[in-house]
Design a protein around this motif. Structure first.
Motif, PDB file in Angstrom:
ATOM      1  N   ALA A  88      46.819  33.234  57.893  1.00  0.00           N
ATOM      2  CA  ALA A  88      45.757  33.868  57.589  1.00  0.00           C
ATOM      3  C   ALA A  88      44.358  33.302  58.011  1.00  0.00           C
ATOM      4  N   GLN A  89      44.634  31.991  57.702  1.00  0.00           N
ATOM      5  CA  GLN A  89      43.327  31.159  57.860  1.00  0.00           C
ATOM      6  C   GLN A  89      43.075  30.800  59.328  1.00  0.00           C
ATOM      7  N   GLY A  90      43.849  31.162  60.218  1.00  0.00           N
ATOM      8  CA  GLY A  90      43.740  30.755  61.772  1.00  0.00           C
ATOM      9  C   GLY A  90      44.234  29.149  61.776  1.00  0.00           C
ATOM     10  N   LYS A  91      45.030  28.611  60.990  1.00  0.00           N
ATOM     11  CA  LYS A  91      45.280  27.177  60.940  1.00  0.00           C
ATOM     12  C   LYS A  91      46.739  27.031  61.454  1.00  0.00           C
ATOM     13  N   PRO A  92      46.991  25.824  62.077  1.00  0.00           N
ATOM     14  CA  PRO A  92      48.304  25.649  62.727  1.00  0.00           C
ATOM     15  C   PRO A  92      49.471  25.273  61.571  1.00  0.00           C
ATOM     16  N   VAL A  93      50.580  25.686  61.768  1.00  0.00           N
ATOM     17  CA  VAL A  93      51.824  25.471  60.958  1.00  0.00           C
ATOM     18  C   VAL A  93      52.673  24.409  61.313  1.00  0.00           C
ATOM     19  N   LEU A  94      52.876  23.421  60.698  1.00  0.00           N
ATOM     20  CA  LEU A  94      53.820  22.475  61.122  1.00  0.00           C
ATOM     21  C   LEU A  94      55.158  22.818  60.407  1.00  0.00           C
ATOM     22  N   ALA A  95      55.946  23.037  61.507  1.00  0.00           N
ATOM     23  CA  ALA A  95      57.438  23.409  61.241  1.00  0.00           C
ATOM     24  C   ALA A  95      58.396  22.708  62.045  1.00  0.00           C
ATOM     25  N   VAL A 133      66.179  18.264  54.527  1.00  0.00           N
ATOM     26  CA  VAL A 133      65.234  19.273  54.179  1.00  0.00           C
ATOM     27  C   VAL A 133      64.384  18.845  53.374  1.00  0.00           C
ATOM     28  N   GLU A 134      64.570  18.488  52.117  1.00  0.00           N
ATOM     29  CA  GLU A 134      63.864  17.729  51.160  1.00  0.00           C
ATOM     30  C   GLU A 134      62.830  16.734  51.792  1.00  0.00           C
ATOM     31  N   MET A 135      63.449  15.627  52.499  1.00  0.00           N
ATOM     32  CA  MET A 135      62.533  14.761  53.262  1.00  0.00           C
ATOM     33  C   MET A 135      61.606  15.254  54.031  1.00  0.00           C
ATOM     34  N   MET A 136      61.648  16.396  54.763  1.00  0.00           N
ATOM     35  CA  MET A 136      60.778  16.741  55.622  1.00  0.00           C
ATOM     36  C   MET A 136      59.613  17.550  54.816  1.00  0.00           C
ATOM     37  N   GLY A 137      59.935  17.969  53.772  1.00  0.00           N
ATOM     38  CA  GLY A 137      59.185  18.446  52.843  1.00  0.00           C
ATOM     39  C   GLY A 137      58.080  17.423  52.227  1.00  0.00           C
ATOM     40  N   MET A 184      57.639  14.731  53.819  1.00  0.00           N
ATOM     41  CA  MET A 184      56.788  14.344  54.903  1.00  0.00           C
ATOM     42  C   MET A 184      55.478  14.991  55.260  1.00  0.00           C
ATOM     43  N   GLY A 185      55.430  16.091  54.660  1.00  0.00           N
ATOM     44  CA  GLY A 185      54.317  17.111  54.715  1.00  0.00           C
ATOM     45  C   GLY A 185      54.532  18.162  55.701  1.00  0.00           C
ATOM     46  N   PHE A 186      55.620  18.360  55.923  1.00  0.00           N
ATOM     47  CA  PHE A 186      55.955  19.799  56.839  1.00  0.00           C
ATOM     48  C   PHE A 186      55.538  20.980  56.143  1.00  0.00           C
ATOM     49  N   ASP A 187      55.064  21.949  56.656  1.00  0.00           N
ATOM     50  CA  ASP A 187      54.901  23.399  55.909  1.00  0.00           C
ATOM     51  C   ASP A 187      56.139  24.064  55.636  1.00  0.00           C
ATOM     52  N   CYS A 188      57.087  24.014  56.750  1.00  0.00           N
ATOM     53  CA  CYS A 188      58.303  24.915  56.968  1.00  0.00           C
ATOM     54  C   CYS A 188      59.367  24.287  57.480  1.00  0.00           C
ATOM     55  N   VAL A 189      60.454  24.419  57.048  1.00  0.00           N
ATOM     56  CA  VAL A 189      61.810  24.158  58.012  1.00  0.00           C
ATOM     57  C   VAL A 189      62.332  25.438  58.366  1.00  0.00           C
ATOM     58  N   TRP A 190      62.657  25.226  59.666  1.00  0.00           N
ATOM     59  CA  TRP A 190      63.443  26.424  60.531  1.00  0.00           C
ATOM     60  C   TRP A 190      64.856  26.024  60.586  1.00  0.00           C
ATOM     61  N   VAL A 191      65.827  26.764  60.095  1.00  0.00           N
ATOM     62  CA  VAL A 191      67.373  26.661  60.084  1.00  0.00           C
ATOM     63  C   VAL A 191      67.788  27.620  60.981  1.00  0.00           C
ATOM     64  N   CYS A 192      68.543  27.251  61.921  1.00  0.00           N
ATOM     65  CA  CYS A 192      69.088  28.238  62.753  1.00  0.00           C
ATOM     66  C   CYS A 192      70.652  28.760  62.330  1.00  0.00           C
ATOM     67  N   GLY A 244      58.600  21.707  48.099  1.00  0.00           N
ATOM     68  CA  GLY A 244      57.275  22.776  48.265  1.00  0.00           C
ATOM     69  C   GLY A 244      57.033  23.093  49.519  1.00  0.00           C
ATOM     70  N   MET A 245      58.160  23.558  50.210  1.00  0.00           N
ATOM     71  CA  MET A 245      58.155  23.952  51.803  1.00  0.00           C
ATOM     72  C   MET A 245      58.785  25.451  51.806  1.00  0.00           C
ATOM     73  N   ASP A 246      58.126  26.081  53.048  1.00  0.00           N
ATOM     74  CA  ASP A 246      58.663  27.348  53.334  1.00  0.00           C
ATOM     75  C   ASP A 246      59.850  27.192  54.168  1.00  0.00           C
ATOM     76  N   PHE A 247      60.774  28.173  53.948  1.00  0.00           N
ATOM     77  CA  PHE A 247      62.004  28.010  54.649  1.00  0.00           C
ATOM     78  C   PHE A 247      62.101  29.328  55.522  1.00  0.00           C
ATOM     79  N   LEU A 248      62.426  29.011  56.972  1.00  0.00           N
ATOM     80  CA  LEU A 248      62.644  29.851  57.878  1.00  0.00           C
ATOM     81  C   LEU A 248      63.968  29.994  58.382  1.00  0.00           C
ATOM     82  N   LEU A 249      64.375  31.176  58.199  1.00  0.00           N
ATOM     83  CA  LEU A 249      66.049  31.334  58.752  1.00  0.00           C
ATOM     84  C   LEU A 249      65.981  32.155  59.884  1.00  0.00           C
ATOM     85  N   ARG A 250      66.585  31.632  61.170  1.00  0.00           N
ATOM     86  CA  ARG A 250      67.009  32.573  62.384  1.00  0.00           C
ATOM     87  C   ARG A 250      68.417  33.054  62.171  1.00  0.00           C
TER      88      ARG A 250
END
Length: 193
Positions: free
Chosen positions: A11-18, A29-33, A35-43, A65-71
């Motif tokens: 919404a803010q037009g900012k890049p997302v680190l996934a 997964v927890e370690m990625m959060g 380290m500052g990732f916004d989102c983890v993507w799991v296939c 504190g990170m979003d989770f994206l599931l494909r």
């Protein structure tokens, strides 16, 4: 369900680190959060974590504190409902070629009036029943995002229609599959080469 970092940044037009994870280890997964990732993507299209293992990965993302994206391939309603109730913020739908298919997915993901998702209200996405019902419904509809993956030539002919589907937040090109489907040679970097 906490507010989605991905939705806010989009919404803010900012890049997302996934980052994509191919290992069923919640610590990664927890370690990625951390380290500052916004989102983890799991296939779950090519990888096969069952719902019990998937739940541990979603919990780890929530703890960090990170979003989770599931494909995930969509065989039916349960393929959407279970991950959402675990607390998944986003669903990536592979091989989208038809806007009508994507509209059906939106109806399964969103509560009325935007969709027709069924209500339980006591799972992780509802803060285990601690969120007042009106707030839960509104927050879920607002914070859940949908990614349509463009991987087939048929999608290119209908790209404007696919992009116009309401409540779809991202179109993501799958360069490997799309290149193969178009008969183009695919150069993949393997083992650092």
């Amino acid at each position: 369900m906490k507010p989605s970092i991905v939705k806010r940044k989009l919404a803010q037009g900012k890049p997302v680190l996934a980052g994509k994870v191919n290992f069923e280890n919640p610590a990664i997964v927890e370690m990625m959060g951390m380290m500052g990732f916004d989102c983890v993507w799991v296939c779950n299209e090519h990888q096969y974590p069952d719902d019990a293992r998937l739940d541990h990965l979603v919990c780890a993302a929530r703890a960090a504190g990170m979003d989770f994206l599931l494909r995930r391939n969509m065989a039916g309603y349960q393929d959407v409902l279970h991950p959402l109730e675990m607390g998944v913020h986003g669903l990536m739908i592979p091989r989208v070629t038809d806007p009508a298919y994507l509209e059906r997915v939106v109806r399964m993901v969103k509560f009325p009036p935007e969709g027709s998702r069924g209500l339980d209200g006591v799972n992780a996405d509802a803060d285990f029943g601690l969120l007042p019902l009106p707030e839960y419904l509104a927050r879920s509809n607002r914070e859940t995002f949908i990614v349509a993956q463009i991987e087939e030539p048929a999608a290119l002919d209908r790209l404007d229609e696919i992009a116009a589907v309401e409540h779809v937040d991202v179109l993501l090109v799958g360069p490997g599959d799309l290149s193969l489907q178009l008969g183009k040679e695919v150069d993949l970097i393997v083992h650092g080469e």
